[in-house]
Design a protein around this motif. Sequence first.
Motif, mmCIF file in Angstrom:
data_model
loop_
_atom_site.group_PDB
_atom_site.id
_atom_site.type_symbol
_atom_site.label_atom_id
_atom_site.label_comp_id
_atom_site.label_asym_id
_atom_site.label_seq_id
_atom_site.Cartn_x
_atom_site.Cartn_y
_atom_site.Cartn_z
ATOM 1 N N LYS A 112 0.743 -1.232 -0.070
ATOM 2 C CA LYS A 112 -0.099 0.036 -0.008
ATOM 3 C C LYS A 112 0.995 1.140 -0.003
ATOM 4 O O LYS A 112 0.607 2.351 -0.525
ATOM 5 N N LEU A 113 1.990 1.354 0.649
ATOM 6 C CA LEU A 113 2.908 2.368 0.701
ATOM 7 C C LEU A 113 3.364 2.744 -0.609
ATOM 8 O O LEU A 113 3.561 3.760 -1.042
ATOM 9 N N VAL A 114 3.736 1.532 -1.355
ATOM 10 C CA VAL A 114 4.211 1.868 -2.785
ATOM 11 C C VAL A 114 3.283 2.485 -3.521
ATOM 12 O O VAL A 114 3.590 3.665 -4.169
ATOM 13 N N ILE A 115 2.020 2.229 -3.456
ATOM 14 C CA ILE A 115 0.914 2.937 -4.294
ATOM 15 C C ILE A 115 0.786 4.284 -3.671
ATOM 16 O O ILE A 115 0.395 5.233 -4.447
ATOM 17 N N ALA A 116 0.805 4.392 -2.339
ATOM 18 C CA ALA A 116 0.570 5.861 -1.579
ATOM 19 C C ALA A 116 1.777 6.977 -2.157
ATOM 20 O O ALA A 116 1.387 7.830 -2.507
ATOM 21 N N MET A 117 2.854 6.377 -2.353
ATOM 22 C CA MET A 117 4.009 7.286 -2.807
ATOM 23 C C MET A 117 3.802 7.611 -4.367
ATOM 24 O O MET A 117 4.094 8.805 -4.729
ATOM 25 N N GLN A 118 3.208 6.775 -5.140
ATOM 26 C CA GLN A 118 2.852 7.088 -6.316
ATOM 27 C C GLN A 118 1.844 8.154 -6.539
ATOM 28 O O GLN A 118 1.645 8.941 -7.514
ATOM 29 N N ASN A 119 0.987 8.154 -5.631
ATOM 30 C CA ASN A 119 -0.334 9.219 -5.688
ATOM 31 C C ASN A 119 0.047 10.436 -4.913
ATOM 32 O O ASN A 119 -0.859 11.335 -5.145
ATOM 33 N N TYR A 120 0.993 10.711 -4.171
ATOM 34 C CA TYR A 120 1.490 12.130 -3.489
ATOM 35 C C TYR A 120 1.894 13.027 -4.532
ATOM 36 O O TYR A 120 2.374 12.821 -5.560
ATOM 37 N N GLU A 121 1.262 13.987 -4.309
ATOM 38 C CA GLU A 121 1.598 15.220 -5.325
ATOM 39 C C GLU A 121 3.221 15.640 -5.072
ATOM 40 O O GLU A 121 3.986 15.648 -5.955
ATOM 41 N N THR A 122 3.662 15.411 -3.852
ATOM 42 C CA THR A 122 5.162 15.727 -3.455
ATOM 43 C C THR A 122 5.605 14.761 -2.387
ATOM 44 O O THR A 122 5.193 14.388 -1.605
ATOM 45 N N VAL A 123 6.833 14.320 -3.061
ATOM 46 C CA VAL A 123 7.772 13.108 -2.233
ATOM 47 C C VAL A 123 9.177 13.435 -2.532
ATOM 48 O O VAL A 123 9.819 13.808 -3.674
ATOM 49 N N PHE A 124 9.802 14.040 -1.391
ATOM 50 C CA PHE A 124 11.306 14.215 -1.426
ATOM 51 C C PHE A 124 11.782 13.060 -0.558
ATOM 52 O O PHE A 124 11.506 12.668 0.579
ATOM 53 N N SER A 125 12.834 12.614 -1.176
ATOM 54 C CA SER A 125 13.414 11.290 -0.239
ATOM 55 C C SER A 125 14.968 11.540 -0.286
ATOM 56 O O SER A 125 15.705 12.162 -0.850
ATOM 57 N N ALA A 126 15.605 11.044 1.181
ATOM 58 C CA ALA A 126 16.872 11.083 1.243
ATOM 59 C C ALA A 126 17.605 9.775 1.305
ATOM 60 O O ALA A 126 16.967 8.714 1.669
ATOM 61 N N TRP A 127 18.809 9.489 0.599
ATOM 62 C CA TRP A 127 19.212 8.487 0.367
ATOM 63 C C TRP A 127 20.802 8.457 0.736
ATOM 64 O O TRP A 127 21.618 9.328 0.603
ATOM 65 N N ASP A 128 21.360 7.289 1.412
ATOM 66 C CA ASP A 128 22.751 7.023 1.785
ATOM 67 C C ASP A 128 23.010 6.041 0.576
ATOM 68 O O ASP A 128 22.513 4.816 0.910
ATOM 69 N N GLU A 129 23.706 6.409 -0.538
ATOM 70 C CA GLU A 129 23.782 5.637 -1.740
ATOM 71 C C GLU A 129 22.582 4.866 -2.066
ATOM 72 O O GLU A 129 21.566 5.610 -2.519
ATOM 73 N N ASP A 130 22.354 3.686 -1.909
ATOM 74 C CA ASP A 130 21.062 3.000 -2.390
ATOM 75 C C ASP A 130 20.110 2.708 -1.090
ATOM 76 O O ASP A 130 19.158 1.981 -1.091
ATOM 77 N N ARG A 131 20.429 3.098 0.125
ATOM 78 C CA ARG A 131 19.521 2.929 1.016
ATOM 79 C C ARG A 131 18.801 4.438 1.397
ATOM 80 O O ARG A 131 19.236 5.500 1.702
ATOM 81 N N LEU A 132 17.122 3.996 1.448
ATOM 82 C CA LEU A 132 16.438 5.057 1.696
ATOM 83 C C LEU A 132 16.384 5.245 2.974
ATOM 84 O O LEU A 132 16.206 4.420 4.048
#
Length: 134
Positions: A33-53
């Motif tokens: 459900k989180l995967v779908i929710a992220m696709q539906n948000y208007e805005t998502v900013f994420s922080a990454w340490d190399e390939d780790r969210l």
Amino acid sequence: MAISYKSIHDFRRDDLERLFLSVEWSSGHYPDKLVIAMQNYETVFSAWDEDRLVGMICAMDDGIMTAYVHYLLVDPEYQGKHIGQHLVELLKEKYSDYLRIVLNAYNDKLPFYRSLGFKEGDDETPMFITELWT
């Protein structure tokens, strides 16, 4: 450690599950459900340490006046490194022409949000319905 920031909507379920459970949020038990929710948000900013969210902020808006922050979370191993502050700054920049950015804060996090410019409403109380099926 160099943290990179992205504006994306597509996430791997395992990344979301790990991040949300790292802060003990029950939504981490629903990674599909989180995967779908992220696709539906208007805005998502994420922080990454190399390939780790390691952090994210998500908001919905009405297109002109008000943006609502739904999620702001940072992996506990990365807290205290200004990641949450940077995520909020990215959001404030995106919504700089809006009248307000609204969020519901846990009481123990009020000092953090105050330090970023958020203020409590004088006569407002957040209200929730979280279990529609009961």
